[in-house]
Write an enzyme that holds these catalytic residues in place. Structure first.
Site, short mmCIF file in Angstrom:
data_model
loop_
_atom_site.label_atom_id
_atom_site.label_comp_id
_atom_site.label_asym_id
_atom_site.label_seq_id
_atom_site.Cartn_x
_atom_site.Cartn_y
_atom_site.Cartn_z
CG HIS A 25 65.71 64.64 53.03
ND1 HIS A 25 66.67 65.62 53.16
CD2 HIS A 25 65.76 64.25 51.73
CE1 HIS A 25 67.24 65.82 51.98
NE2 HIS A 25 66.73 65.00 51.10
CG LEU A 117 72.37 55.46 42.38
CD1 LEU A 117 72.72 54.72 41.10
CD2 LEU A 117 71.07 54.90 42.98
CB SER A 118 75.45 56.01 48.51
OG SER A 118 74.35 56.49 49.16
CB SER A 119 79.40 57.79 44.15
OG SER A 119 79.09 59.16 44.26
CG ASP A 164 73.70 57.57 51.82
OD1 ASP A 164 72.55 57.12 51.97
OD2 ASP A 164 73.92 58.67 51.31
CE1 TYR A 213 70.53 65.03 52.29
CE2 TYR A 213 71.72 66.45 53.80
CZ TYR A 213 71.15 65.24 53.51
OH TYR A 213 71.18 64.22 54.43
C1 GAF Z 1 71.68 61.58 51.16
C2 GAF Z 1 72.32 61.60 52.54
F1 GAF Z 1 73.65 61.29 52.47
C3 GAF Z 1 71.60 60.62 53.48
O1 GAF Z 1 72.14 60.72 54.77
C4 GAF Z 1 70.09 60.90 53.50
O2 GAF Z 1 69.78 62.03 54.26
C5 GAF Z 1 69.54 60.99 52.08
O3 GAF Z 1 70.29 61.90 51.28
C6 GAF Z 1 68.10 61.44 52.06
O4 GAF Z 1 67.29 60.46 52.58
O5 GAF Z 1 71.87 60.34 50.56
#
Ligand code: GAF
Length: 377
Positions: A25, A117-119, A164, A213
């Site tokens: 974050h 994990l950023s899918s 990501d 978030y």
């Molecule tokens: C998610 C968000 F997509 C990123 O940009 C980042 O803020 C993260 O949460 C937290 O570090 O993956």
């Protein structure tokens, strides 16, 4: 599967998922992050079609949608992620990009969804490379990362930062990447051969789009606004010090103060963690990861009971260097840096302990740092 469904041979592009070693974050506060791409990816196959339509098929969703052309707005469906990228790219000025229409896109992924994990970024990035190649256009990685982020912010409506998309496009094999989210300058730090990335999925679903978030983001930005009202030049928490926070913290909502404490201290830890990794000081790196988890959990309140358990249960296992919750929070995965020689036994023992304590069977993956998005030859 693309050939059978669409009757044409596709060109295939790979967008990797990522794990963040430290720096949570901090990206939307123009601070520092240190992720690595991992050996879980999304593949996007693309081929031209002559009817001007855009067909998008996902093997994972088991669903195909056909659009008459580029869409102007989201439809609250998984296709928003690829369509958002298509819409942003086709809104750009160049002649090539105005030609974006008439193709079939097929998607397959082994990046676990809703696991931090950023899918989403892997899908955006693979789509972007596929579509650009079809029209013969290209962008430098950092610029394309911004465009994919815009697609997620503006089209999908998820207020994520740049981390990501940036790491999925710009990663180097066997390296972590310290990114300055202000100017997108970065430093690569090799991950030594003797260190494994053990990713432990709590199986608690994580999401950026809704819920906590955006709340955490607002709370930390409210703290920044208080400091900015006293200190000219402050725009983001990146510009603030812990001394600023102590000076004006009493004017903040208590929650905002705590969120800012995490973000400001996390920036310092992330830069220090990169130095430790570059020096090969694994003890210091592990200490910083432990501190980062405490800060994420206690001050940012970005963890959950299961992720705290997963981190605590790893603490005395042989081979552990450092463990923390990775990604956007409230579930998802922990990242454990583990001595390679102990990684398999570590994964097994952690899985057994977690299942016994929580009643949930976790997925534990021994991963390595992969290269960034590319065309599959
Ligand atoms: C998610 C968000 F997509 C990123 O940009 C980042 O803020 C993260 O949460 C937290 O570090 O993956």
């Amino acid at each position: 599967m693309h050939r059978e469904r669409f009757g044409a041979e596709p060109e295939i592009f790979v967008g990797p998922g990522r794990v963040n070693l430290i720096g949570e974050h901090t990206d939307y506060a123009e601070g520092f992050v240190m992720p690595a791409a991992i050996n879980f990816s999304t593949l996007a196959g693309i081929s031209q079609r002559s009817d001007g339509k855009i067909a998008i098929y996902s093997e994972n969703q088991g669903e195909e949608r056909v659009f008459d052309g580029v869409q102007a707005a989201r439809s609250n469906h998984w296709t928003d992620y690829p369509m958002g990228v298509i819409a942003i790219l086709s809104s750009l000025a160049s002649e090539e990009e105005r030609k974006i229409s008439g193709f079939s896109l097929s998607i397959w992924s082994d990046v676990p969804m809703s696991s931090g994990l950023s899918s989403s970024a892997a899908l955006e990035v693979a789509t972007a490379l596929a579509v650009l190649s079809l029209v013969g256009a290209s962008y430098p990685g950092p610029k394309l990362a911004r465009l994919c982020q815009r697609a997620e912010n503006e089209f999908v409506g998820a207020n994520c930062g740049i981390m990501d998309q940036f790491i999925s496009l710009n990663a180097e094999k066997d390296h972590a990447l310290l990114l300055d989210c202000r100017d997108l300058s970065f430093k690569l730090a090799p991950i030594p051969d003797h260190v494994a990335l053990v990713i432990a999925n709590t199986m608690v679903k994580h999401s950026v789009a809704g819920g906590d978030y955006p709340t955490r983001r607002r709370e930390s930005e409210a703290a920044c606004a208080v400091i900015a009202s006293h200190k000219p030049g402050v725009k983001f928490l990146r510009d603030c010090t812990l001394a600023d926070l102590e000076k004006w913290g009493s004017e903040m909502e208590p929650k905002s103060y705590l969120r800012a404490k995490h973000v400001i201290s996390e920036n310092l830890r992330t830069v220090a963690a990169c130095e430790a990794l570059l020096k090969g000081d694994m003890k210091e790196l592990g200490r910083l990861m432990a501190e980062a988890h405490q800060s994420y959990s206690r001050d940012f309140e970005g963890s959950c009971v299961e992720a705290d358990a997963m981190v605590a249960l790893a603490a005395d296992l042989p081979g552990l260097i450092g463990a923390r919750l990775t990604g956007g929070g409230f579930g998802g995965c922990t990242i454990n840096l583990v001595e390679q020689s102990e990684a398999a036994a570590f994964a097994e023992a952690l899985g057994a302990r977690y299942a016994e304590q929580t009643g949930i069977v976790p997925q534990i993956h021994v991963c390595h740092a992969s290269g960034g998005a590319h065309r599959l030859e």
